[in-house]
Design an enzyme around this catalytic site. Structure first.
Site, mmCIF file in Angstrom:
data_model
loop_
_atom_site.group_PDB
_atom_site.id
_atom_site.type_symbol
_atom_site.label_atom_id
_atom_site.label_comp_id
_atom_site.label_asym_id
_atom_site.label_seq_id
_atom_site.Cartn_x
_atom_site.Cartn_y
_atom_site.Cartn_z
ATOM 1 N N ILE A 21 -22.792 32.487 -6.852
ATOM 2 C CA ILE A 21 -22.462 31.628 -7.979
ATOM 3 C C ILE A 21 -23.597 31.715 -8.993
ATOM 4 O O ILE A 21 -24.742 31.366 -8.696
ATOM 5 C CB ILE A 21 -22.268 30.169 -7.507
ATOM 6 N N PRO A 64 -23.670 27.082 -11.184
ATOM 7 C CA PRO A 64 -22.854 26.140 -10.412
ATOM 8 C C PRO A 64 -22.057 25.177 -11.288
ATOM 9 O O PRO A 64 -20.914 24.846 -10.980
ATOM 10 C CB PRO A 64 -23.888 25.386 -9.572
ATOM 11 N N LYS A 65 -22.655 24.743 -12.381
ATOM 12 C CA LYS A 65 -21.947 23.779 -13.228
ATOM 13 C C LYS A 65 -20.685 24.409 -13.816
ATOM 14 O O LYS A 65 -19.593 23.833 -13.760
ATOM 15 C CB LYS A 65 -22.874 23.312 -14.363
ATOM 16 N N GLN A 76 -14.806 25.709 -13.613
ATOM 17 C CA GLN A 76 -13.691 26.655 -13.503
ATOM 18 C C GLN A 76 -12.803 26.314 -12.305
ATOM 19 O O GLN A 76 -11.583 26.393 -12.376
ATOM 20 C CB GLN A 76 -14.237 28.078 -13.301
ATOM 21 N N LYS A 116 -17.936 37.349 -7.034
ATOM 22 C CA LYS A 116 -16.495 37.540 -6.839
ATOM 23 C C LYS A 116 -15.623 36.942 -7.952
ATOM 24 O O LYS A 116 -14.514 37.402 -8.168
ATOM 25 C CB LYS A 116 -16.064 36.934 -5.510
ATOM 26 N N GLY A 117 -16.074 35.919 -8.595
ATOM 27 C CA GLY A 117 -15.234 35.341 -9.659
ATOM 28 C C GLY A 117 -14.524 34.079 -9.205
ATOM 29 O O GLY A 117 -14.124 33.951 -8.044
ATOM 30 N N VAL A 118 -14.401 33.140 -10.126
ATOM 31 C CA VAL A 118 -13.863 31.815 -9.806
ATOM 32 C C VAL A 118 -12.772 31.360 -10.777
ATOM 33 O O VAL A 118 -12.351 30.217 -10.741
ATOM 34 C CB VAL A 118 -14.990 30.756 -9.806
ATOM 35 N N GLU A 140 -9.536 31.955 -11.228
ATOM 36 C CA GLU A 140 -8.132 31.710 -10.905
ATOM 37 C C GLU A 140 -7.899 31.125 -9.517
ATOM 38 O O GLU A 140 -6.859 30.525 -9.256
ATOM 39 C CB GLU A 140 -7.361 33.036 -11.063
#
Lengths: 347, 747
Positions: free
Chosen positions: B635, B638-639, B644, B707-709, B711
């Site tokens: 991450i 984090p905020k 998201q 990895k991405g957040v 969706e």
């Protein structure tokens, strides 16, 4: 948007004199301006009432009645502590409507004369007897989830969207009107009209007339200890009612001395049935009694399409509103006014 | 198997909950969105939407529109704006067929049938009204039963059918099974900022103020359609008020405005009205999903067989890849995902936040609960029973998978342990029905391709550049953090430039891959700049770093130092000054090598737990708690990541209980095409949300372990809420959104 003339009169007399066929009065503009954008309405002239003097006061008159000037903003009325103490379900209903921003803009007079949110009226495209008398009603046979189950006709199945109007009807409010032929008063029960063959006549207002004030009679305050508004809706806020109910009781020695019940979103006007109220008088409050009253209030209900569920939901909502009223008006406005989840246990 | 990618050892800015850098500009109104631009000589265009879904335009009163004061030009199929590229061709990815007045046929409601250009927006609107089109209408096909199905070549951007193992044998081997049909409605992206463009031509050079999720890539598209070299197109997209997949591609109304600007020789602005968002700019297509699960006597899945009947338009092929959501997650003996298309008189669907995954996960997670219930098992226990240690079907190892930890931490935080198996048994103190449900969240962890440039300036500060897009998710802040780390500079010493197409290609802001991709490129460019600076320093006899091997030099707080001997070092500005004062420029790119993707299955995971309360008589529903635990690699911020994830979970709530476009079956028009009628949750609906990010190191997914957040929060959430409603009421509703009347009918 069609070009239009704009005028801002300085007095009621000037406003009425400015009116010509095809003109529209402008209050907070939260409904009319939207309709002008969609093309559903295209007034040739806007007469802006928002600067008229003397229409923004909430006063208790010598006879004990409460007079609300038509230009009082919805939020100002709901947050007026004296008013909310005397007529808690009116305040609760206002706070259950629209959003804070809209309530800040919308006037109470405008709230009463707002138009149906029937999509076939609003789109400016579909056939709609309210917009174009005699052209037909595309709502019939269309998406009818929000349509009327009482008092509708083959000309129109739309409902009135106001929350505020529902407790006003229950409390026998009186509407003060000024117009080309002078001033007059109309009881709330007669202010909004059922469609019949003339759905374009939405209210008792004659051409050129203006709502100048709403008056609540002195006896309406007698219900303050037992009155609630309950609004069933698809999200917690900022949604029109699926069905709603305003319920008010006077309870003396464990028995109901007076009862009022009005239903919203079921017809083109707030729905009140005298017999439903009368059958509660003299009885001790009970779920069975409230179920009977609710059933009586919905007598004659008929789906206008694929909306039979509204009939049962309206009965249950009315019964629940009565039960809540019997339980007593909360000391403080619930955090979620008029919500199913508005009981103190959910605060 | 490729070696793990070495992890960066020191995080400075990244990992910190930095507040978004553009936040103040946005809340004070200083941020300029596309439609805020007013070049000299600006004209206003409105497009005229068809009010029927099928048929043709017989006539329009063009003369009346032209005669209206202020109207400059009216375009219709009779004098249509010719494009150089074929709007019916699909020469590149993200190209959709467009109606740009090449025909009088109408294929969906809100299709453009004319464009009116005027000196003012009011005149343009009135001109549009005066056109008063006359139609020859045909019966529209707008429900899934209105047309025959067809076998599609693809589903979304993926395969139309994927089979692992012997599906029929899996069915035959089942001791218990469920065979279920669910429906999801069409849903429309409703970004706060509707689609808008300000187009200005200078000869054959085109400048577009345009909210865009694929800023550099889109140059080629506009170059193609307008017959100019891509480098002649400048797209400025500094801020987007939401994209959600809808702003990655070209859309007809925008194309018409650009063409009109060229034809008239003045800049043109067009901004869609809210109701015009329902048709020409993509949507999530409706589905009817048939899902069958079988289990053996030990509750292990013998088969997961998921089919989606997915709607598309009559003229293009994007179908919601819902059934593909069943790939990659549960350890079923046999696994099939398949799709059938159905052609309706609707605008072409397109990617909408979690395309396929949202609709598919909703149904999969409900079906998993129905199967668990049939097996008499706790829903979480059933999922754990079928936990996949390697990717189902392919057998590939996961690059990382902390899903067990997500289940455990989510369940612990939620208090899942006390959940009664039986539905309808929990009440709160006010008598409301209470239900608990859960769902697994899954989203692939893709990378696309991006490039970046990093410059170390003579004053020792950094400039990093890539044509990245910030749709509101905070990309610019997170990407700047990554760049600052790569350059060994504090965040406030790094100037970050993005959002225009004259920068290195920042890739697509979509697929939950933007931070990994653009961030990877920035990291690479930054490392390159540092390596170049280190070369200068180590070759300079006057530098304390002279003779130190390149490999041992790292950047720390604006200095190059020898790793392990940080006293030996020198600040950037000094090194550059002695070398002649020229800025040092590094470049870099990022993409995933095919062999890396072949070696590992790469997904982000999560577990979502929902509590709902339902009135036992009136059936109004309220989500009172929603806990999501997600493992999504490293991450960066984090905020922003939590924001998201919250956003995704809110979207899941919206899917479960609110969103639905309702068509009038007679005209094909959408009857609730505005935000009063098309509901999404309001603030009062969003209470009791908690996000947990579960630590996960992933040495394979990319250099940064991201990895991405964007969706994943939607997946899992829809099913969790639907399952909680079932648990509260005992009623299982198999269509979305779940409505009060559905529970009334079931109760």
């Amino acid at each position: 948007m069609r070009a239009f003339d704009y005028t801002r009169p300085a007095s009621i007399e000037e406003a009425v004199a400015a009116w010509t066929p095809g003109a529209a009065y402008l209050g907070g503009g939260t409904n009319l301006v939207d309709l002008m954008k969609t093309g559903a309405m295209g007034p040739a002239k806007l007469i802006d009432l928002t600067c008229l003097p003397g229409l923004d006061a909430i006063e208790v008159k010598g006879d004990g009645s409460t007079r609300i000037g038509a230009l009082v903003r919805n939020s100002d009325l709901a947050h007026n502590r004296d008013f909310a103490a005397r007529f808690p379900m009116v305040a609760e209903a206002i706070l259950a409507g629209a959003s804070a921003q809209l309530r800040n803009a919308a006037t109470v007079g405008g709230n009463l004369v707002q138009h149906t949110r029937c999509p076939f009226f609003q789109d400016g495209i579909s056939a709609c007897n309210r917009r174009d008398p005699g052209i037909g009603c595309d709502a019939i046979g269309g998406d009818t989830g929000s349509m009327a189950v009482l008092g509708w006709s083959q000309s129109c199945i739309a409902t009135h969207p106001s929350d505020f109007a529902v407790p006003l009807a229950a409390l026998d409010a009186v509407i003060e009107i000024a117009g080309p032929n002078g001033s007059r008063e109309v009881p709330m029960a007669e202010f909004h009209r059922l469609p019949g063959d003339t759905p374009e006549k939405e209210t008792a207002l004659e051409p050129g007339e203006i709502v100048t004030a709403i008056r609540l009679p002195a006896e309406a305050a007698a219900f303050a200890a037992h009155s609630r508004y309950l609004k069933l809706r698809e999200r917690t806020s900022f949604a029109f009612a699926l069905v709603s109910a305003a319920a008010a009781l006077v309870i003396e020695d464990g028995r109901i001395a007076a009862a009022r019940l009005a239903l919203g979103a079921v017809a083109a006007k707030p729905w009140r049935v005298a017999g439903a109220e009368a059958l509660m008088v003299g009885e001790p409050p009970s779920p069975e009694l409230f179920a009977r009253a609710a059933t009586a209030a919905m007598e004659g209900a008929m789906p206008s399409g694929d909306n039979a569920h509204k009939i049962e939901l309206a009965r249950r909502t009315a019964a629940r509103a009565l039960a809540r009223a019997a339980a007593g008006t909360p000391a403080e406005m619930p955090a979620l006014p008029a919500s199913v989840f508005g009981d103190p246990a959910h605060a | 198997m490729p070696d793990p990618i070495p992890m960066p050892t020191r995080f400075g800015s990244s990992g910190q909950p930095v507040t978004r850098r553009d936040g103040v500009a946005k809340v004070t109104g200083a941020a300029t969105f596309a439609a805020d631009n007013h070049p000299n000589g600006l004209l206003h265009a409105v497009y005229v939407p068809a009010t029927i879904a099928r048929g043709r335009v017989v006539s329009m009163d063009v003369a009346a529109a032209r005669a209206h004061p202020g109207v400059v030009e009216v375009y219709t199929p009779d004098n249509s704006l010719k494009l150089a590229g074929d709007p019916d061709a699909k020469p590149f990815m993200f190209a959709f067929r467009m109606h740009v007045l090449q025909t009088d046929r109408i294929a969906y409601a809100n299709q453009p049938i004319a464009l009116v250009v005027a000196e003012t927006i009011e005149a343009a609107n009135e001109g549009a009204r005066l056109l008063a089109p006359v139609y020859e209408a045909e019966t529209p096909r707008v429900t899934l039963d209105d047309a025959e199905g067809y076998k599609p070549e693809a589903a979304g951007f993926g395969a139309a059918e994927t089979v692992h193992g012997d599906v029929e044998a899996g069915h035959a081997a089942a001791a218990k099974s469920v065979d279920l049909t669910y429906e999801t409605p069409s849903q429309y992206h409703n970004a706060m900022e509707t689609h808008a463009v300000v187009a200005e031509w200078d000869g054959d050079r085109l400048t577009l103020d345009l909210p865009n999720q694929a800023i550099v890539m889109s140059k080629a598209a506009y170059g193609y359609y307008f017959g100019i070299p891509p480098q002649n197109v400048l797209i400025r997209s500094p801020y987007l008020g939401g994209g959600f997949g809808s702003k990655a591609m070209s859309h007809a109304p925008v194309m018409l405005a650009i063409a009109a600007a060229r034809a008239i020789g003045r800049p043109v602005k067009l901004m869609l009205r809210r109701d015009q968002m329902f048709g020409p700019v993509g949507h999530r297509g409706a589905t009817r999903q048939h899902i069958r699960i079988g289990i053996d006597g030990d509750a292990r899945m013998t088969v997961l067989d998921h089919h989606s009947l997915s709607a598309t338009s009559t003229f293009d092929d994007f179908i919601e890849p819902a059934a593909n959501a069943s790939q990659g997650l549960y350890d079923a003996g046999a696994l099939r995902s398949s799709h059938t298309g159905v052609r309706l008189d609707v605008g072409t669907p397109g990617p909408m936040r979690a395309p396929g995954e949202a609709s598919g996960s909703a149904v999969l997670e409900c079906a998993m609960d129905e199967m668990a219930e049939a097996a008499g098992m706790d829903p979480l226990e059933f999922r754990l029973k079928n936990y996949a240690e390697t990717e189902p079907g392919t057998g590939k190892p996961y690059s990382s998978k902390a899903l067990r930890e997500c289940y455990a931490q989510g369940a612990e935080h939620f208090g899942w342990a006390g959940r009664p198996l039986e539905a309808g048994t929990m009440r709160d103190e006010a008598g409301m029905l209470v239900g608990w449900g859960m769902g697994t969240a899954l989203f692939h962890a893709p990378m696309f391709a991006a490039e970046a440039r990093a410059t170390l300036r003579p004053d020792g500060t950094g400039l990093v550049e890539t044509g990245a897009a910030d749709m509101g998710q905070g990309a610019w802040t997170a990407l700047a953090q990554i760049a600052a780390d790569a350059l060994g500079l504090p965040l406030d010493k790094v100037e970050f430039r993005a959002g225009t197409s004259d920068l290195p290609d920042g890739g697509v802001a979509g697929g939950s891959g933007h931070t990994a991709t653009a961030g990877g490129a920035l990291h690479s460019a930054g490392m390159d700049a540092i390596a170049r600076l280190a070369e200068i320093a180590t070759a300079d006899p006057a530098s304390p770093l002279h003779g130190a091997g390149n490999a041992t030099i790292v950047a720390r707080d604006g200095r190059l130092v020898v790793e392990g001997d940080e006293e030996r070092g020198e600040d950037f500005a000094t090194i550059i000054a002695r070398a002649g004062g020229e800025a040092v420029v590094g470049t870099g790119g990022a993409s995933r090598p095919p062999e890396a993707g072949a070696a590992h299955a790469m997904y982000a995971h999560g577990a979502v737990f929902a509590e709902v309360k339902v009135d036992p008589e009136l059936y109004q529903m309220r989500v009172t708690r929603l806990v999501g635990a997600f493992a999504a690699g490293r991450i960066i911020n984090p905020k922003l990541a939590e924001s998201q994830l919250y956003g995704g979970m809110i979207w899941g709530l919206s899917f479960a209980l609110h969103e639905e476009a309702r068509h009038d079956r007679r005209t094909g028009r959408i009857v609730n095409g505005d935000l009063a009628g098309y509901h999404v949750p309001v603030n009062a609906d969003v209470t009791g949300f908690d996000v947990i990010t579960v630590h996960e190191d992933d040495p394979y997914v990319n250099a940064l372990g991201i990895k991405g957040v964007g969706e994943i929060g939607i997946t899992g959430t829809v099913g969790a809420i639907a399952n909680a409603i079932r648990h509260a009421t005992g009623t299982r509703v198999r269509r979305f959104p779940i409505r009060i009347e559905d529970l009334l009918a079931g109760g």
